[in-house]
Motif scaffolding. Structure first.
Motif, PDB file in Angstrom:
ATOM      1  N   VAL A 103       0.828  -1.211   0.000  1.00 45.67           N
ATOM      2  CA  VAL A 103       0.000   0.000   0.000  1.00 45.67           C
ATOM      3  C   VAL A 103       0.860   1.258   0.000  1.00 45.67           C
ATOM      4  CG1 VAL A 103      -1.693   1.311   1.347  1.00 45.67           C
ATOM      5  CG2 VAL A 103      -1.939  -1.170   1.106  1.00 45.67           C
ATOM      6  N   LEU A 104       1.889   1.277   0.807  1.00 43.60           N
ATOM      7  CA  LEU A 104       2.704   2.477   0.978  1.00 43.60           C
ATOM      8  C   LEU A 104       3.796   2.550  -0.091  1.00 43.60           C
ATOM      9  CD1 LEU A 104       3.154   2.399   4.865  1.00 43.60           C
ATOM     10  CD2 LEU A 104       1.406   3.592   3.545  1.00 43.60           C
ATOM     11  N   SER A 105       4.129   3.771  -0.487  1.00 43.55           N
ATOM     12  CA  SER A 105       5.204   3.987  -1.447  1.00 43.55           C
ATOM     13  C   SER A 105       6.554   3.896  -0.743  1.00 43.55           C
ATOM     14  CB  SER A 105       5.041   5.352  -2.102  1.00 43.55           C
ATOM     15  OG  SER A 105       5.182   6.390  -1.150  1.00 43.55           O
ATOM     16  N   GLY A 106       7.634   3.983  -1.548  1.00 42.99           N
ATOM     17  CA  GLY A 106       8.965   3.885  -0.957  1.00 42.99           C
ATOM     18  C   GLY A 106       9.258   5.005   0.022  1.00 42.99           C
ATOM     19  N   GLY A 107       8.901   6.241  -0.342  1.00 47.68           N
ATOM     20  CA  GLY A 107       9.124   7.358   0.572  1.00 47.68           C
ATOM     21  C   GLY A 107       8.275   7.258   1.819  1.00 47.68           C
ATOM     22  N   GLU A 108       7.035   6.791   1.677  1.00 48.42           N
ATOM     23  CA  GLU A 108       6.172   6.637   2.852  1.00 48.42           C
ATOM     24  C   GLU A 108       6.698   5.559   3.791  1.00 48.42           C
ATOM     25  OE1 GLU A 108       1.837   7.966   0.989  1.00 48.42           O
ATOM     26  OE2 GLU A 108       2.490   5.883   0.887  1.00 48.42           O
ATOM     27  N   LYS A 109       7.243   4.491   3.241  1.00 54.24           N
ATOM     28  CA  LYS A 109       7.820   3.449   4.092  1.00 54.24           C
ATOM     29  C   LYS A 109       8.978   4.003   4.923  1.00 54.24           C
ATOM     30  CE  LYS A 109       6.708  -0.309   0.872  1.00 54.24           C
ATOM     31  NZ  LYS A 109       7.262  -1.328  -0.048  1.00 54.24           N
ATOM     32  N   GLN A 110       9.842   4.779   4.283  1.00 55.44           N
ATOM     33  CA  GLN A 110      10.976   5.340   5.011  1.00 55.44           C
ATOM     34  C   GLN A 110      10.525   6.337   6.066  1.00 55.44           C
ATOM     35  OE1 GLN A 110      13.784   6.854   2.132  1.00 55.44           O
ATOM     36  NE2 GLN A 110      14.664   4.832   1.781  1.00 55.44           N
ATOM     37  N   ARG A 111       9.485   7.093   5.786  1.00 52.70           N
ATOM     38  CA  ARG A 111       8.999   8.035   6.784  1.00 52.70           C
ATOM     39  C   ARG A 111       8.275   7.319   7.929  1.00 52.70           C
ATOM     40  NH1 ARG A 111       5.927  12.328   3.196  1.00 52.70           N
ATOM     41  NH2 ARG A 111       6.073  10.687   1.612  1.00 52.70           N
ATOM     42  N   ILE A 112       7.635   6.171   7.642  1.00 55.45           N
ATOM     43  CA  ILE A 112       7.072   5.347   8.715  1.00 55.45           C
ATOM     44  C   ILE A 112       8.187   4.861   9.635  1.00 55.45           C
ATOM     45  CG2 ILE A 112       6.115   3.051   9.154  1.00 55.45           C
ATOM     46  CD1 ILE A 112       3.925   4.918   8.681  1.00 55.45           C
ATOM     47  N   SER A 113       9.316   4.488   9.047  1.00 58.11           N
ATOM     48  CA  SER A 113      10.456   4.058   9.846  1.00 58.11           C
ATOM     49  C   SER A 113      10.947   5.175  10.756  1.00 58.11           C
ATOM     50  CB  SER A 113      11.583   3.582   8.926  1.00 58.11           C
ATOM     51  OG  SER A 113      12.679   3.128   9.658  1.00 58.11           O
ATOM     52  N   LEU A 114      11.018   6.397  10.235  1.00 60.89           N
ATOM     53  CA  LEU A 114      11.428   7.533  11.061  1.00 60.89           C
ATOM     54  C   LEU A 114      10.358   7.893  12.094  1.00 60.89           C
ATOM     55  CD1 LEU A 114      13.093   9.677   8.290  1.00 60.89           C
ATOM     56  CD2 LEU A 114      14.234   8.597  10.212  1.00 60.89           C
TER      57      LEU A 114
END
Length: 869
Positions: free
Chosen positions: A642-653
């Motif tokens: 569901v999430l894009s690559g940038g959204e995944k990285q921001r979820i991690s942060l």
């Protein structure tokens, strides 16, 4: 004086009348009344108990308390560390114990102590008993009670078989004698015995299934406690230890473990009851037929066992080989599912199909081979156990008739000289009873013989499960050894990982990519010495493959510390350290679970955190729109899709901001985020008091860090960002770029002169050459002058002056600019487009190619962007 209560006399009178009524009523009515009262009060008590239990279940939540997981009304306690220590010698030492090392050269941690082929041998006995100590930890356990109940029903079933055999003979005798009353009573007794017999058979199968589930529960919990703990065995098992072959840990746990538990539970029934039947039925036959019949039966058993063992295939090795191929085939499908998107982008369906077809073909071949071997053995087994034993049974039961002196009790009755009619009835009864016993005995012997085949298959499953548990013990205890020393092998770990230090420190630590045991690792860096304190943000730079991510793996404890000292905070959370891997992991669960991972919702509530606070965290990482877009915090989806690559990285942060550790390793954590949002994320993390250690290839992140660690493939340089040395190097680079830009205009003028000369050149035959693309003048027409190409030589055409003007300097300039263009390529800039790609085909004149190539290099160098110089 207060009035006395009249309630007590009334109750006494009522109880007295109730007692008289009970005494005068019939006994059956009193029993019925008592039963109804007991049922009424028992129902009320059970209803109250269930309601209380349901309330307690709703009030309990999933909590971690002293490393125990409490789920509703079930408490799952982890296996004690002392239990692992006690079992380690069973799984990591040779069969003979420590005394056998001097003879075999084995040592603790050398792998599974028995590397022999699966089969009925001493190795199988050691492996099975070792696993049995896990499945039945003590005599007062639940498994012991189930085995005791199973034994009771097995004995009851054997006794009922004797009763049925005698009853069968009596019914046939009464039928032959024409005694209707006795025959009817025999039928009633037959039906009466049928109920308990059916119940015993059902309970035997039911308890066998319960024992299998109990065994699997014990082993699964034990393996999970070894597999999932703070020593990261789930990572090291596939990345550091090479002990598992024929599939990954998932294959062993989900496929081989259930097969082993089912076989182990069935073994007790398939061996215990037949053995008991053999003892009881042989004793009964010895009384009925005499010792000669017993000797013949025992001799038959011995001969049958020898024959079946001699011609029996190696079922244990076949089962282990089939399980290995099953694991390989399943692994191919798992690999395809995990990399479906990448395969789809490459269009690799045909190649993956080839891999899957090959894996299935290998599995099919070994299964067909096993079935071909089994069919021959099954033919021999059925003939011996069914027909040969039945014929032998008829011979044994005929002893009292034809050889009454050797016929035991039946022969005594024959010699007693009864009436012919009575003798025939007794013969009929004795034959039917003995035949029933012989059939039961043949069935018990057949199941005993069949159990040897099941025992061989159990040996294969036992070897697989034992290999898994022993490998987990080796990883858990770091008990590695190797017959030959390997530099940077798992038996060569001499460093120390210290947890509890306020900061991150590496002293004399070699950066080594470990190999699968027993092979050694590859050294990426000889020794590294750095120290990061609170507030000293570190940026680790360097090209790919130099060991940037390896530093994070060593600090996290995923890779061993072969030499030196590594110090780090104790754990995650406030005051600890957190690692954000390059590949963001999104767990199963709700949107809330993605932000708070690895915490659960109940742990979040217990810490006093709320969804409103999580919304603020998402706003800080520019993901505040997610709860509204994904239908709230409790929405469950496959988040990695569901999430894009940038959204995944921001979820991690966002996880980093939620847990607020004191230190954080970020491995390429913002590579898919725009630069403006990237700077905002770093500043937000620093505002929360998090000391950042970033692994990246982007030099623009220097402004968010205090120190930098530059890796160059074997060497390293640790320095503060913004020092005088760094500023002087930048200024020197700027001066060099300015000097290069000054020569750009002169090169453009020379390019114009060269193009004017080339505009008057054409190939013999009248074919025109288009002007060079990308110049300021645009395309130019060809002149009337020509270069005549004859054979392989090059001669100037009439009217062409080859030594004039700016054309004379073409060769010199071309050579100089060729080297200049090469330097630009080495610095990492994009090389200009080759002019020869847009030129029309020219005549194949080999001597003319060097001159033309130099002109092309000149044009390429001048067309390059001045900013890149």
């Amino acid at each position: 004086m207060a009035n006395l209560s009249t309630l007590r006399p009334s109750l006494v009178i009522l109880l007295d009348q109730y007692t008289k009524l009970l005494r005068s009523s019939p006994k059956s009515l009193r029993i019925l009344a008592a039963t109804l009262l007991c049922a009424l009060f028992g129902g009320l008590y059970e209803r109250r108990r269930r309601r209380k239990k349901a309330d307690e279940g709703r009030g309990r939540v999933l909590l971690r308390r002293n490393s125990a997981i409490q789920l509703k009304d079930v408490i799952i306690n982890p296996t004690k560390s002392t239990t692992f220590d006690a079992h380690r010698r069973l799984f990591l030492e040779p069969i003979g114990g420590r005394k056998s090392r001097s003879f075999s050269g084995a040592d603790v941690g050398e792998g599974p102590p028995v590397n022999t082929r699966p089969g009925l041998n001493l190795a199988f006995l050691h492996q099975f008993l070792s696993l049995l100590s896990i499945m039945i930890p003590r005599l007062t356990s639940k498994e012991s009670l189930l085995l005791l109940l199973h034994t009771f029903f097995l004995i009851s079933r054997t006794y009922l078989s004797l009763v049925v055999a005698r009853l069968d003979g009596e019914i046939v005798r009464d039928l032959v004698a024409g005694n209707g009353k006795a025959f009817s009573w025999g039928i009633i007794k037959w039906l009466g015995v049928g109920g308990p017999a059916v119940y015993c058979n059902a309970m035997i199968k039911y308890l066998q299934s319960k024992i299998s589930i109990a065994f699997r529960t014990r082993l699964t919990r034990y393996i999970h406690d070894l597999y999932l703990n703070d020593r990261q065995a789930y990572y090291k098992l596939g990345n550091l230890d090479g002990g598992l072959t024929g599939g990954g840990a998932d294959q062993f746990i989900t496929s081989d473990l259930p097969l082993f538990c089912d076989s182990a539970a069935a073994l007790y029934s398939s061996l215990g009851k037949p053995f008991l039947d053999l003892v009881v039925f042989n004793y009964q036959l010895m009384r009925s037929l005499g010792p000669v019949a017993l000797a013949g039966i025992l001799l038959n058993y011995g001969g049958t066992a020898w024959m079946l063992k001699k011609f029996s295939p190696p079922f244990g090795r076949l089962a282990a080989a089939q399980a290995k191929r099953e694991g390989d085939f399943r692994g191919l499908h798992t690999r395809l599912i995990g990399n479906a998107e990448e395969v789809a982008f490459y269009g690799g369906a045909d190649m993956e199909k080839v891999f899957l077809e090959k894996g299935f073909r290998d599995l099919k071949q070994i299964m067909e081979g096993i079935y071909n071997v089994k069919i021959q053995y099954n033919m021999l087994e059925d003939f011996v156990l069914k027909y040969s034993w039945s014929a032998f049974g008829y011979l044994i039961t005929s002893l009292p008739v034809f050889l009454p002196a050797w016929g035991g009790l039946g022969g005594v009755l024959e010699l007693a000289g009864a009436e012919p009619a009575g003798r025939e009835r007794d013969r009929m009864k004795g034959f039917i009873t003995n035949k029933r016993l012989m059939l039961s005995l043949a069935d018990a012997g057949g199941r005993m013989m069949y159990s040897f085949k099941d025992l061989s298959e159990l040996a294969g499953y036992t070897s697989r499960v034992y290999t898994l548990v022993s490998t987990l013990h080796r990883v858990h205890s770091q008990a590695y050894s190797t017959p030959r020393p390997e530099l940077y092998g798992m038996a060569d770990i001499q460093g120390t990982l210290h947890k509890g230090y306020d900061g991150v420190r590496l002293e004399g630590v070699p950066i080594v990519a470990p190999g699968l045991w027993p092979r050694g690792g590859e050294e990426l860096m000889e020794s590294l010495d750095i120290t990061v304190r609170e507030g000293e943000h570190l940026l680790i730079l360097g090209p790919n493959g130099v060991g940037k991510s390896s530093i994070a793996r060593i600090v996290a404890g995923l890779w061993p510390v072969y030499r030196g000292l590594v110090s780090r905070p104790r754990g995650g959370g406030i005051g600890g350290i957190m690692f954000l891997p390059q590949r963001v992991y999104l767990a199963q669960g709700t949107l809330r679970d993605q932000v708070i991972y690895p915490h659960t919702e109940m742990e979040m509530r217990a810490d006093g955190r709320s969804d409103h606070e999580l919304k603020g965290i998402l706003d800080a990482v520019r993901l505040g729109y997610l709860p509204d877009r994904e239908d709230g915090w409790d929405c469950r989806k496959e988040w990695k899709d569901v999430l894009s690559g940038g959204e995944k990285q921001r979820i991690s942060l966002a996880r980093l901001l939620y847990h607020e550790p004191k230190y954080a390793f970020i491995d390429e954590g913002t590579s898919a985020v725009s630069q403006d949002v990237e700077g905002l994320l770093y500043e937000t993390a620093k505002e929360h008091g998090i000391t950042l250690i970033t692994i990246s290839t982007r030099a623009q992140l220097k402004k968010h860090h205090t120190f930098q660690l530059q890796l160059d493939g074997g060497g390293w340089e640790f320095d503060r960002i913004g020092t005088e040395r760094e500023r002087s190097s930048v200024e020197h680079e700027l001066r060099e770029l300015k000097e290069k830009m000054k020569s750009v205009e002169g090169l453009r003028d020379r390019l114009k002169c060269v193009e004017n000369e080339l505009a008057r050149v054409f190939v013999q035959g009248g074919e025109e050459l288009p002007a060079y693309e990308g110049t300021e003048q645009g395309s130019s027409e060809l002149g009337e002058s020509a270069v005549v190409v004859e054979g392989e030589g090059l001669e100037p055409a009439k009217g062409v002056n080859m030594g004039g003007g700016c054309f004379a300097g073409v060769v010199e300039m071309g050579v100089g600019m060729e080297s200049s263009g090469q330097e630009e390529k080495e610095e990492g800039g994009e090389s200009p487009k080759d002019a020869s790609e847009s030129a029309a085909p020219r005549a194949e004149a080999k001597p003319a190619e060097p001159v033309h190539s130099e002109n092309e290099n000149l044009a390429e160098a001048v067309r390059a962007d001045p900013n890149e110089n």
